[in-house]
Design an enzyme around this catalytic site. Structure first.
Site, PDB file in Angstrom:
ATOM      1  N   CYS A 171     114.309 146.962  97.492  1.00 33.22           N
ATOM      2  CA  CYS A 171     114.589 148.133  98.340  1.00 33.22           C
ATOM      3  C   CYS A 171     113.538 148.231  99.430  1.00 33.22           C
ATOM      4  CB  CYS A 171     114.476 149.411  97.529  1.00 33.22           C
ATOM      5  SG  CYS A 171     115.790 149.583  96.365  1.00 33.22           S
ATOM      6  N   GLY A 177     106.294 122.476  95.309  1.00 36.46           N
ATOM      7  CA  GLY A 177     107.715 122.418  95.673  1.00 36.46           C
ATOM      8  C   GLY A 177     107.963 122.641  97.154  1.00 36.46           C
ATOM      9  N   THR A 178     107.258 123.590  97.749  1.00 38.48           N
ATOM     10  CA  THR A 178     107.494 123.915  99.157  1.00 38.48           C
ATOM     11  C   THR A 178     107.187 122.718 100.044  1.00 38.48           C
ATOM     12  OG1 THR A 178     106.967 126.218  98.695  1.00 38.48           O
ATOM     13  CG2 THR A 178     106.845 125.524 100.999  1.00 38.48           C
ATOM     14  N   SER A 188     107.555 120.825  91.015  1.00 45.20           N
ATOM     15  CA  SER A 188     106.347 121.634  91.142  1.00 45.20           C
ATOM     16  C   SER A 188     105.756 121.893  89.761  1.00 45.20           C
ATOM     17  CB  SER A 188     106.718 122.960  91.811  1.00 45.20           C
ATOM     18  OG  SER A 188     105.591 123.795  91.868  1.00 45.20           O
ATOM     19  N   ALA A 189     104.454 121.591  89.609  1.00 49.71           N
ATOM     20  CA  ALA A 189     103.833 121.641  88.275  1.00 49.71           C
ATOM     21  C   ALA A 189     103.813 123.036  87.656  1.00 49.71           C
ATOM     22  CB  ALA A 189     102.405 121.103  88.357  1.00 49.71           C
ATOM     23  N   HIS A 190     103.617 124.090  88.479  1.00 55.78           N
ATOM     24  CA  HIS A 190     103.436 125.415  87.862  1.00 55.78           C
ATOM     25  C   HIS A 190     104.722 125.976  87.256  1.00 55.78           C
ATOM     26  CE1 HIS A 190     104.953 128.403  90.979  1.00 55.78           C
ATOM     27  NE2 HIS A 190     104.873 127.325  91.727  1.00 55.78           N
ATOM     28  N   THR A 213      92.720 114.031 100.557  1.00 57.21           N
ATOM     29  CA  THR A 213      92.097 113.684  99.278  1.00 57.21           C
ATOM     30  C   THR A 213      92.904 114.286  98.130  1.00 57.21           C
ATOM     31  OG1 THR A 213      89.974 113.635 100.380  1.00 57.21           O
ATOM     32  CG2 THR A 213      89.924 113.820  97.974  1.00 57.21           C
ATOM     33  N   GLN A 236     113.198 123.894  89.543  1.00 56.43           N
ATOM     34  CA  GLN A 236     113.498 124.693  88.354  1.00 56.43           C
ATOM     35  C   GLN A 236     114.011 123.832  87.191  1.00 56.43           C
ATOM     36  OE1 GLN A 236     113.064 128.001  87.756  1.00 56.43           O
ATOM     37  NE2 GLN A 236     112.217 128.417  89.779  1.00 56.43           N
ATOM     38  N   ASN A 296     117.088 128.886  91.233  1.00 52.64           N
ATOM     39  CA  ASN A 296     115.957 129.654  90.692  1.00 52.64           C
ATOM     40  C   ASN A 296     116.329 131.079  90.315  1.00 52.64           C
ATOM     41  OD1 ASN A 296     116.051 129.246  93.681  1.00 52.64           O
ATOM     42  ND2 ASN A 296     114.727 131.044  93.648  1.00 52.64           N
TER      43      ASN A 296
HETATM   44  N1  PLP Z   1     112.198 125.481  95.050  1.00 50.45           N
HETATM   45  C1  PLP Z   1     112.575 126.270  94.036  1.00 50.45           C
HETATM   46  C2  PLP Z   1     113.958 126.158  93.479  1.00 50.45           C
HETATM   47  C3  PLP Z   1     111.669 127.209  93.508  1.00 50.45           C
HETATM   48  O1  PLP Z   1     112.054 127.995  92.491  1.00 50.45           O
HETATM   49  C4  PLP Z   1     110.363 127.279  94.059  1.00 50.45           C
HETATM   50  C5  PLP Z   1     109.395 128.285  93.561  1.00 50.45           C
HETATM   51  O2  PLP Z   1     109.756 129.402  93.246  1.00 50.45           O
HETATM   52  C6  PLP Z   1     110.032 126.406  95.108  1.00 50.45           C
HETATM   53  C7  PLP Z   1     110.965 125.522  95.578  1.00 50.45           C
HETATM   54  C8  PLP Z   1     108.643 126.422  95.708  1.00 50.45           C
HETATM   55  O3  PLP Z   1     107.754 125.785  94.850  1.00 50.45           O
HETATM   56  P1  PLP Z   1     106.152 126.007  95.002  1.00 50.45           P
HETATM   57  O4  PLP Z   1     105.863 127.383  94.498  1.00 50.45           O
HETATM   58  O5  PLP Z   1     105.548 124.947  94.171  1.00 50.45           O
HETATM   59  O6  PLP Z   1     105.829 125.827  96.453  1.00 50.45           O
END
Ligand code: PLP
Length: 377
Positions: A320, A69-70, A195-197, A233, A175, A147
């Site tokens: 905190c 995702g990032t 994002s797959a995870h 790759t 999400q 998220n």
């Molecule tokens: N965007 C959202 C809304 C997310 O919840 C997350 C992960 O928590 C990400 C992006 C980032 O995804 P990744 O962990 O695959 O880089």
């Protein structure tokens, strides 16, 4: 142990794990090589692309594999700004840091960024977008589902406004994909990150949907993988597993959603009966299994650690440091009163939770809160 933090990551689907094996051990050829040992790998990549495309109603050539995702978010934002001279970005205050920090980076490079506010439920307003968008806007990026609070945004309406002003539209659907039906055509988006995870696939792999004809530059320069758009790759085993995990989740999406809604009901019924003073955060139209609450007078981080001692994994909307409590940017943006905001927690159930987990998590939380009240009196 009860794992109730599926918005952070999910357990790998066993079929997805099995699908990875041959590409780690036997079929390890580089997909770019022309010999038959690699052809089978190339075919697996092609099949995975077809599967993923069909899950979101895209064409296979519109799916670009990334590391997650990032990377997808960074690519969508930084890659589209290179074209043309209308260079402003509009995003929302409640995006994930993958979007917010990519925007902060381009802002430092001189591209103006506007952060749209949200209402009490975390919804980005179409009127707010209409008021600030102009022909100078290059890109609008608003997430499909948040998220922290699970709110599903009116993406198709926002995308329509963006297009009427000649801007591109990107959505961070990390999400949402694999949890609610996602159709890129009915959403009307130009780019979509996943994002797959987050949907029972492996970590470190994802994709960016890029609508055919969208002007975007590669994020990194190198080889000609991914139609020359994403060098490096390919992570074939993970890509194959991602496709399997997504197609499986999409196949059972209604059953999973129904189970998760029942679990939310159990949880809220138990919490309401207990007399604990709390606010439910997010909109009614939300990601299944996401529960975000702010408990009056509680401390989210303390609750997370006490739940951890009872072997329940949850998340928090506040953290905190040694002197004060930092409320998350999302909880701040939806204006939760201070006496509740510090006691914000997120519980996110997933397809591998048992229905009884909802009762168990609720009773553990109630016991901790009641003990805490008793110890103060
Ligand atoms: N965007 C959202 C809304 C997310 O919840 C997350 C992960 O928590 C990400 C992006 C980032 O995804 P990744 O962990 O695959 O880089």
């Amino acid at each position: 142990m009860i794992y109730a933090d599926n918005a952070a990551t999910t357990k790998l689907d066993m079929d997805a794990f099995e699908a990875m094996r041959p590409f780690l051990l036997e079929k390890y050829g580089n997909a770019s090589q022309p010999y038959s040992f690699s052809r089978v790998v190339k075919k697996a990549l092609r099949d995975a692309r077809i599967t993923i495309a069909s899950c979101i109603n895209a064409s296979p050539e519109e799916i670009f594999f990334t590391s997650g995702g990032t990377e997808s978010d960074n690519w969508a934002i930084k890659g589209t700004l290179c074209y043309g001279d209308s260079r402003a970005i509009v995003t929302s205050q409640i995006e994930h840091h993958a979007v917010l920090n990519a925007c902060a980076f381009v802002e430092q490079m001189g591209f103006p960024v506007v952060y749209l506010p949200v209402d009490r439920e975390g919804i980005v307003g179409t009127d707010e977008l209409r008021q600030i968008i102009s022909t100078k806007t290059k890109l609008v990026s608003v997430m499909l589902a948040n998220n922290e609070i699970g709110t599903i945004e009116p993406v198709s309406l926002l995308a329509d406004i963006a297009h009427k002003h000649g801007a591109l539209f990107h959505t961070d659907a990390v999400q949402a994909v694999g949890h609610i039906p996602v159709d890129v055509k009915s959403l009307g988006v130009d780019m979509l990150s996943a994002s797959a995870h987050k949907f029972n696939g492996p970590k470190g792999v994802g994709f960016l949907y890029i609508k055919k004809g969208t002007a975007i530059k590669p994020l990194a320069d190198g080889g000609s993988q991914e139609f020359g758009m994403r060098a490096g790759t390919e992570n074939v085993a993970s890509i194959v597993a991602m496709a399997l995990a997504l197609s499986k989740n999409c196949k059972y999406i209604n059953e999973i959603e129904a189970k998760l809604h029942r679990m939310e009901e159990f949880f809220f019924t138990a919490l309401e009966k207990s007399g604990i003073d709390f606010l439910r955060n997010g909109a009614p139209n939300r990601i299944p299994g996401n529960i975000n609450i702010s408990i009056r007078g509680a401390n989210g981080e303390m609750l997370l650690h006490r739940m951890d001692l009872k072997e329940v994994c949850i998340s928090t909307g506040s953290a905190c440091d040694s002197t004060n409590t930092q409320i998350s940017h999302v909880i701040q943006a939806i204006n939760i009163p201070d006496e509740y905001a510090k006691g914000t927690i997120r519980i996110s159930f997933g397809k591998y939770n048992q229905e009884s987990d909802a009762q168990e998590v609720a009773s553990t939380l109630i016991e901790i809160l009641k003990n805490n009240i008793a110890s103060k009196t």
